[in-house]
Design a protein around this motif. Sequence first.
Motif, PDB file in Angstrom:
ATOM      1  N   ILE A 110      87.787 102.297  58.135  1.00  0.00           N
ATOM      2  CA  ILE A 110      87.127 102.122  59.439  1.00  0.00           C
ATOM      3  C   ILE A 110      87.756 103.114  60.419  1.00  0.00           C
ATOM      4  N   TRP A 111      86.907 103.937  61.027  1.00  0.00           N
ATOM      5  CA  TRP A 111      87.393 104.935  61.982  1.00  0.00           C
ATOM      6  C   TRP A 111      86.966 104.561  63.384  1.00  0.00           C
ATOM      7  N   LEU A 112      87.891 104.749  64.332  1.00  0.00           N
ATOM      8  CA  LEU A 112      87.524 104.611  65.742  1.00  0.00           C
ATOM      9  C   LEU A 112      87.066 106.010  66.166  1.00  0.00           C
ATOM     10  N   THR A 113      85.785 106.142  66.491  1.00  0.00           N
ATOM     11  CA  THR A 113      85.249 107.482  66.717  1.00  0.00           C
ATOM     12  C   THR A 113      84.976 107.801  68.177  1.00  0.00           C
ATOM     13  N   HIS A 114      84.839 106.782  68.999  1.00  0.00           N
ATOM     14  CA  HIS A 114      84.467 107.068  70.384  1.00  0.00           C
ATOM     15  C   HIS A 114      84.997 105.986  71.316  1.00  0.00           C
ATOM     16  N   VAL A 115      85.558 106.411  72.448  1.00  0.00           N
ATOM     17  CA  VAL A 115      85.986 105.462  73.488  1.00  0.00           C
ATOM     18  C   VAL A 115      84.982 105.559  74.628  1.00  0.00           C
ATOM     19  N   VAL A 116      84.357 104.454  74.969  1.00  0.00           N
ATOM     20  CA  VAL A 116      83.403 104.438  76.083  1.00  0.00           C
ATOM     21  C   VAL A 116      84.190 104.747  77.369  1.00  0.00           C
ATOM     22  N   PRO A 117      83.678 105.666  78.218  1.00  0.00           N
ATOM     23  CA  PRO A 117      84.431 105.989  79.438  1.00  0.00           C
ATOM     24  C   PRO A 117      84.882 104.725  80.167  1.00  0.00           C
ATOM     25  N   ARG A 118      86.170 104.722  80.556  1.00  0.00           N
ATOM     26  CA  ARG A 118      86.758 103.517  81.155  1.00  0.00           C
ATOM     27  C   ARG A 118      86.194 103.259  82.546  1.00  0.00           C
ATOM     28  N   ARG A 119      85.942 101.992  82.835  1.00  0.00           N
ATOM     29  CA  ARG A 119      85.549 101.617  84.201  1.00  0.00           C
ATOM     30  C   ARG A 119      86.762 101.724  85.110  1.00  0.00           C
ATOM     31  N   ASN A 120      87.904 101.365  84.583  1.00  0.00           N
ATOM     32  CA  ASN A 120      89.169 101.520  85.311  1.00  0.00           C
ATOM     33  C   ASN A 120      90.301 101.409  84.299  1.00  0.00           C
ATOM     34  N   ALA A 121      91.496 101.659  84.763  1.00  0.00           N
ATOM     35  CA  ALA A 121      92.652 101.517  83.881  1.00  0.00           C
ATOM     36  C   ALA A 121      93.865 101.169  84.731  1.00  0.00           C
ATOM     37  N   VAL A 122      94.681 100.276  84.210  1.00  0.00           N
ATOM     38  CA  VAL A 122      95.943  99.968  84.873  1.00  0.00           C
ATOM     39  C   VAL A 122      96.966 100.929  84.276  1.00  0.00           C
ATOM     40  N   THR A 123      97.506 101.805  85.117  1.00  0.00           N
ATOM     41  CA  THR A 123      98.424 102.816  84.587  1.00  0.00           C
ATOM     42  C   THR A 123      99.746 102.739  85.331  1.00  0.00           C
TER      43      THR A 123
ATOM     44  N   PRO B 186      93.422 105.508  72.729  1.00  0.00           N
ATOM     45  CA  PRO B 186      92.768 104.206  72.924  1.00  0.00           C
ATOM     46  C   PRO B 186      93.793 103.164  73.345  1.00  0.00           C
ATOM     47  N   SER B 187      93.364 102.330  74.265  1.00  0.00           N
ATOM     48  CA  SER B 187      94.289 101.365  74.841  1.00  0.00           C
ATOM     49  C   SER B 187      93.676  99.974  74.754  1.00  0.00           C
ATOM     50  N   VAL B 188      94.510  98.970  74.861  1.00  0.00           N
ATOM     51  CA  VAL B 188      94.009  97.597  74.838  1.00  0.00           C
ATOM     52  C   VAL B 188      92.989  97.425  75.969  1.00  0.00           C
ATOM     53  N   GLY B 189      91.823  96.869  75.624  1.00  0.00           N
ATOM     54  CA  GLY B 189      90.753  96.682  76.610  1.00  0.00           C
ATOM     55  C   GLY B 189      89.665  97.733  76.499  1.00  0.00           C
ATOM     56  N   ASP B 190      89.953  98.834  75.813  1.00  0.00           N
ATOM     57  CA  ASP B 190      88.942  99.885  75.678  1.00  0.00           C
ATOM     58  C   ASP B 190      87.744  99.395  74.873  1.00  0.00           C
ATOM     59  N   GLU B 191      86.551  99.821  75.324  1.00  0.00           N
ATOM     60  CA  GLU B 191      85.341  99.558  74.555  1.00  0.00           C
ATOM     61  C   GLU B 191      85.130 100.764  73.652  1.00  0.00           C
ATOM     62  N   VAL B 192      84.952 100.521  72.372  1.00  0.00           N
ATOM     63  CA  VAL B 192      84.956 101.631  71.412  1.00  0.00           C
ATOM     64  C   VAL B 192      83.818 101.529  70.402  1.00  0.00           C
ATOM     65  N   LEU B 193      83.527 102.665  69.761  1.00  0.00           N
ATOM     66  CA  LEU B 193      82.585 102.677  68.645  1.00  0.00           C
ATOM     67  C   LEU B 193      83.367 102.903  67.363  1.00  0.00           C
ATOM     68  N   LEU B 194      82.927 102.236  66.311  1.00  0.00           N
ATOM     69  CA  LEU B 194      83.594 102.331  65.011  1.00  0.00           C
ATOM     70  C   LEU B 194      82.614 102.851  63.973  1.00  0.00           C
ATOM     71  N   GLU B 195      83.126 103.592  63.016  1.00  0.00           N
ATOM     72  CA  GLU B 195      82.300 104.007  61.874  1.00  0.00           C
ATOM     73  C   GLU B 195      83.000 103.573  60.604  1.00  0.00           C
ATOM     74  N   THR B 196      82.254 102.905  59.749  1.00  0.00           N
ATOM     75  CA  THR B 196      82.830 102.454  58.485  1.00  0.00           C
ATOM     76  C   THR B 196      82.343 103.369  57.377  1.00  0.00           C
ATOM     77  N   GLN B 197      83.281 103.872  56.582  1.00  0.00           N
ATOM     78  CA  GLN B 197      82.915 104.641  55.390  1.00  0.00           C
ATOM     79  C   GLN B 197      83.682 104.048  54.224  1.00  0.00           C
ATOM     80  N   GLY B 198      82.973 103.344  53.349  1.00  0.00           N
ATOM     81  CA  GLY B 198      83.647 102.648  52.253  1.00  0.00           C
ATOM     82  C   GLY B 198      84.597 101.623  52.835  1.00  0.00           C
ATOM     83  N   ASP B 199      85.904 101.718  52.436  1.00  0.00           N
ATOM     84  CA  ASP B 199      86.898 100.762  52.921  1.00  0.00           C
ATOM     85  C   ASP B 199      87.489 101.187  54.255  1.00  0.00           C
TER      86      ASP B 199
END
Length: 337
Positions: free
Chosen positions: A64-77, A49-62
């Motif tokens: 927080i997990w990043l579980t999914h990165v939405v496919p990138r529209r583009n990336a500066v590499t 995961p990189s800065v700017g990524d759109e992501v899904l999070l799952e919270t379990q108790g305290d």
Amino acid sequence: MPADQVIADGRVSRVDRGMCDVLTSRGTVRAQWGPDILHAVRQDPAALPSVGDEVLLETQGDQIWLTHVVPRRNAVTRASVAPGSSHQQVLAANIDVLAICEPCQPTPAEGRIERLLALAWESASHPAVLLTKADLSPDLAGTVESISRLALGASVIAVSTPDGIGLDEVQELTTAGQALALLGPSGAGKSTIVNALLGSEAMPTSHVRDDGKGRHTTAHRELVQLDDGSFIIDTPGLRSIGLSTSDGLDQAFADIVELSYGCHFNDCAHETEPGCAVLAAIERGDVPPRRLDSYRKLLREAAYQERRGDARLQAEERARWKSFSRQIKQQTRRNRP
Ligand SMILES: Nc1nc2c(ncn2[C@@H]2O[C@H](COP(=O)(O)OP(=O)(O)OP(=O)(O)O)[C@@H](O)[C@H]2O)c(=O)[nH]1
Ligand SMILES: [Mg+2]
Ligand SMILES: [Zn+2]
């Protein structure tokens, strides 16, 4: 699904080892990589995961997990700087506008602007050139004009933060939900621009050294949201940035590409060939010789990186094949009566 599980979405604002900050509708939260992310990163480091990524999070108790990165529209590499590695490093994801920051003092480095323009075109984000510290320029109009000539298709904006010049134009480059990333050498004034647009001193900035070169002040790439709902990404000053492909060069040097259609030979290298339209344009003073040199240099560099990338793919393919044939051999041995 456990009863306390909550799913949210957000945008990665900062990445540290194994963790990141994510901007959500309820503010910034700290999340850890979920198992699927770790698995994906083992296959391909660019999946980190990189800065700017759109992501899904799952919270379990305290937790927080990043579980999914939405496919990138583009990336500066950029081509990875790690020795022996030919992987690309993602600098920022889902970037609408790449703002190339180049200080007016000392004079703007044209080759560096051309390189970053190629990077922007390659990443399919729209380039803008911010000529920073405009208050220190001895000939601002001349500088804007000469940079506009090489920054084809990009907006060129003179910015002076102490005088508040150019800031509105920078803000107008993006609308709500869009992201602008600032890229450029240390001391160019990137963090100062972010602070001016935010109206707070959120980003640390530094004083320039006596020799005019900035010290590296910003250590992390960081995304913040402005009042108009757009995002802006501050990045640490770049010492060097390698192009990993030649994909952006045709657009960055569209004038030379266009001229080359008029060359007598289809495969003209614009060196000594008769009927070369590029050399004729240089002769007329329409194209500075420096620009053709810069184009050649970047083409050579990108070709080298592309070959390295191909070699890596081949090595990975060989390794996969080796492991597959080993499995088959073991299977055959096991199946023997
Ligand atoms: N004269 C003048 N100085 C500026 C301007 N913008 C920034 N500075 C000064 O330039 C110095 C460096 O600014 P920073 O914003 O820290 O530069 P940076 O690009 O974020 O640098 P890194 O974080 O190291 O990449 C600071 O002392 C700023 O006050 C400007 O428009 N005009
Ligand atoms: Mg900074
Ligand atoms: Zn030619």
